[in-house]
Design an enzyme around this catalytic site. Structure first.
Site, mmCIF file in Angstrom:
data_model
loop_
_atom_site.group_PDB
_atom_site.id
_atom_site.type_symbol
_atom_site.label_atom_id
_atom_site.label_comp_id
_atom_site.label_asym_id
_atom_site.label_seq_id
_atom_site.Cartn_x
_atom_site.Cartn_y
_atom_site.Cartn_z
ATOM 1 N N HIS A 100 0.869 -1.182 0.000
ATOM 2 C CA HIS A 100 0.000 0.000 0.000
ATOM 3 C C HIS A 100 0.905 1.231 0.000
ATOM 4 O O HIS A 100 2.012 1.188 0.535
ATOM 5 C CB HIS A 100 -0.832 -0.051 1.292
ATOM 6 C CG HIS A 100 -1.907 0.973 1.405
ATOM 7 N ND1 HIS A 100 -1.670 2.264 1.797
ATOM 8 C CD2 HIS A 100 -3.245 0.889 1.193
ATOM 9 C CE1 HIS A 100 -2.808 2.928 1.833
ATOM 10 N NE2 HIS A 100 -3.784 2.117 1.472
ATOM 11 N N CYS A 137 -4.756 2.613 -3.677
ATOM 12 C CA CYS A 137 -3.486 3.061 -3.072
ATOM 13 C C CYS A 137 -2.368 2.043 -3.301
ATOM 14 O O CYS A 137 -1.485 1.880 -2.434
ATOM 15 C CB CYS A 137 -3.621 3.349 -1.581
ATOM 16 S SG CYS A 137 -4.734 4.701 -1.227
ATOM 17 N N ASP A 174 3.044 -4.725 8.016
ATOM 18 C CA ASP A 174 1.853 -3.903 7.863
ATOM 19 C C ASP A 174 0.655 -4.851 7.993
ATOM 20 O O ASP A 174 0.351 -5.614 7.067
ATOM 21 C CB ASP A 174 1.887 -3.212 6.489
ATOM 22 C CG ASP A 174 0.604 -2.450 6.194
ATOM 23 O OD1 ASP A 174 -0.335 -2.530 7.005
ATOM 24 O OD2 ASP A 174 0.554 -1.787 5.143
ATOM 25 N N LYS A 176 -10.542 -0.570 10.361
ATOM 26 C CA LYS A 176 -10.662 -1.739 9.477
ATOM 27 C C LYS A 176 -10.983 -3.007 10.263
ATOM 28 O O LYS A 176 -11.120 -4.072 9.695
ATOM 29 C CB LYS A 176 -9.359 -1.934 8.689
ATOM 30 C CG LYS A 176 -9.090 -0.818 7.677
ATOM 31 C CD LYS A 176 -7.841 -1.103 6.899
ATOM 32 C CE LYS A 176 -7.285 0.114 6.189
ATOM 33 N NZ LYS A 176 -8.065 0.512 5.020
ATOM 34 N N GLN A 236 -4.494 -5.231 6.824
ATOM 35 C CA GLN A 236 -5.497 -6.105 6.200
ATOM 36 C C GLN A 236 -5.455 -7.530 6.766
ATOM 37 O O GLN A 236 -6.010 -8.445 6.162
ATOM 38 C CB GLN A 236 -5.289 -6.152 4.672
ATOM 39 C CG GLN A 236 -5.470 -4.826 3.982
ATOM 40 C CD GLN A 236 -6.911 -4.307 4.018
ATOM 41 O OE1 GLN A 236 -7.851 -5.048 4.312
ATOM 42 N NE2 GLN A 236 -7.077 -3.038 3.729
#
Ligand SMILES: Cc1ncc(COP(=O)(O)O)c(C=O)c1O
Length: 416
Positions: free
Chosen positions: A133, A374, A210, A236, A213
């Site tokens: 991202h 993104c 990261d 999220k 997600q």
């Protein structure tokens, strides 16, 4: 106990009951029932999270850490209780390792600016992957530009899978940090982060994961992963916007300089010298998002009441079902066909721009995302300007997928 039905769905996963926890599903959209398939952008909020935020503002609103009065102590207690819930949720060793930030973006910028600026110098290298991202690209680009360092990119294959062999070749004595996504937001690929971390650690290179997600879809155990940093966003994972978490190993956070200066991050200030607060407060300058932190604690409670393994199994069933259902449509190409995938169905329809797909679906009450998500380098790799992306959450159903497929048939009729 979880039992499998003939359709592979989990009988004890009562999605109808779960949907009742989310007031948004009572809101009609364009006169239709909402089919919400934009969960990778943000998730809807259960009543329990809304109640926790409301409770803070109606019954315990005060600034935290500073006051000796009743409300301040109560607010501080709720906020710090949330921190400990999050610590347990990701299995961090101590609350010193749980830093509240605005979201995954701020968490990554914090590491790039604080850890990065002290450890990365001219000629050094930072390794990221081809599917990051922008939030896990630009902070490292800024750092590399400032320091005269080099950004190295681990390639992926046509399925959108991280390539381990080239990764190993990229690691060298100049590598100062690896930053990689756990799950790709535009492809759905689940990366082999445990192996990525092991290989970096063999060369004494720390790894930032990261987790924006991943955290809402699967069990995360930062100690089992042995990651050095793990970043995620509350919004999220069914929590509020404007709050997120940086997990960092205590030893590393302890040695890092503050990221921002201000109130709460100090233990004493004179014009000659400032002494910094202990962890994690050293990285939390100014009045934090107290309501957000409390709301995020409620989101963690909510996720745990369903169980991360149950959520993973439910969503995996939906991804498989969706992959089959979409694959049956002519002229539809799924972008991101990794063997290990989570909750993202990105696709293009021959001759129809994704924005047109999104607009027509919206009239049917179906919310998807269209664009580059993104991840412009991912679009460039697949030589497409954009994709349409349906992304799944714990409240989605097979009926949602069927509505999407029916909507896509309508899109095709309009453009025939
Ligand atoms: C993989 C990934 N990383 C980072 C981010 C940034 O998250 P936020 O905008 O909440 O900071 C996102 C948001 O979509 C994402 O999908």
């Amino acid at each position: 106990m979880i039992t499998k039905t003939a359709f592979g769905q989990h009988a004890s996963y009562d999605v109808t009951r779960i949907r009742e926890d989310f007031p948004i599903f009572q809101e009609p959209v364009n006169g239709k029932s909402l089919v919400y398939l934009d969960n990778a952008a943000t998730t809807q909020k259960p009543q329990a999270v809304l109640d926790a935020i409301m409770r803070f503002y109606t019954r315990e609103c005060a600034n935290i850490h500073r006051g000796v009065h009743y409300l301040s102590e109560r607010a501080t207690d709720s906020y710090e209780t949330s921190r400990d819930k999050i610590r347990r949720f990701v299995n961090a060793a101590s609350i010193q390792e749980i830093v509240f930030v605005r979201g995954a973006t701020e968490a990554i910028n914090l590491v790039a600016q604080s850890y990065g600026r002290t450890h990365v110098g001219p000629g050094d290298e930072v390794v990221i992957s081809a599917m990051e991202h922008h939030s896990n690209i630009v902070p490292w680009q800024l750092l590399c530009e400032e320091k005269g360092a080099r950004l190295r990119i681990v390639p992926m294959n046509r399925n959108g899978e991280f390539l381990v062999e080239p990764y190993v070749k990229l690691l060298n004595p100049k590598t100062r940090i690896v930053a990689v996504t756990n799950v790709s937001n535009s492809l759905g690929t689940i990366n082999p982060v445990r192996e990525i971390i092991r290989l970096a650690h063999e060369r004494n290179v720390p790894v930032l994961v990261d987790g924006a997600q991943a955290i809402q879809h699967m069990r995360v155990d930062v100690q089992a992963l042995d990651c050095d940093f793990f970043a995620f966003s509350g919004h999220k994972m069914y929590g509020p916007t404007g709050i997120g978490v940086l997990y960092g190993k205590e030893r590393l956070l302890e040695a890092m300089p503050p990221y921002q200066g201000g109130g709460d991050m100090i233990s004493s200030v004179t014009f000659e010298k400032t002494l910094y607060n202990r962890l994690p407060y050293k990285f939390e300058a100014g009045t934090p998002n107290v309501a957000g932190g409390i709301g995020l604690g409620a989101a963690v409670d909510y996720l745990q009441s369903i169980g991360m393994d149950n959520i993973f199994a439910h969503e995996r069933d939906l991804v498989n079902y969706g992959t089959q259902a979409l694959g049956a449509l002519d002229e539809l190409r799924i972008i991101g066909t990794a063997k290990e995938k989570a909750s993202v169905l990105s696709f293009v329809l021959e001759g129809i721009h994704p924005h047109d797909i999104g607009t027509i679906l919206d009239r049917e009450g179906i919310a998807i995302r269209t664009g580059h998500h993104c991840t412009q380098p991912v679009m460039e790799f697949f030589e497409i300007p954009a994709t349409a992306r349906a992304s799944l959450g714990l409240y989605n159903t097979r009926e949602d997928i069927e509505a999407l497929v029916a909507g896509l048939r309508k899109v095709k009729e309009v453009f025939r």
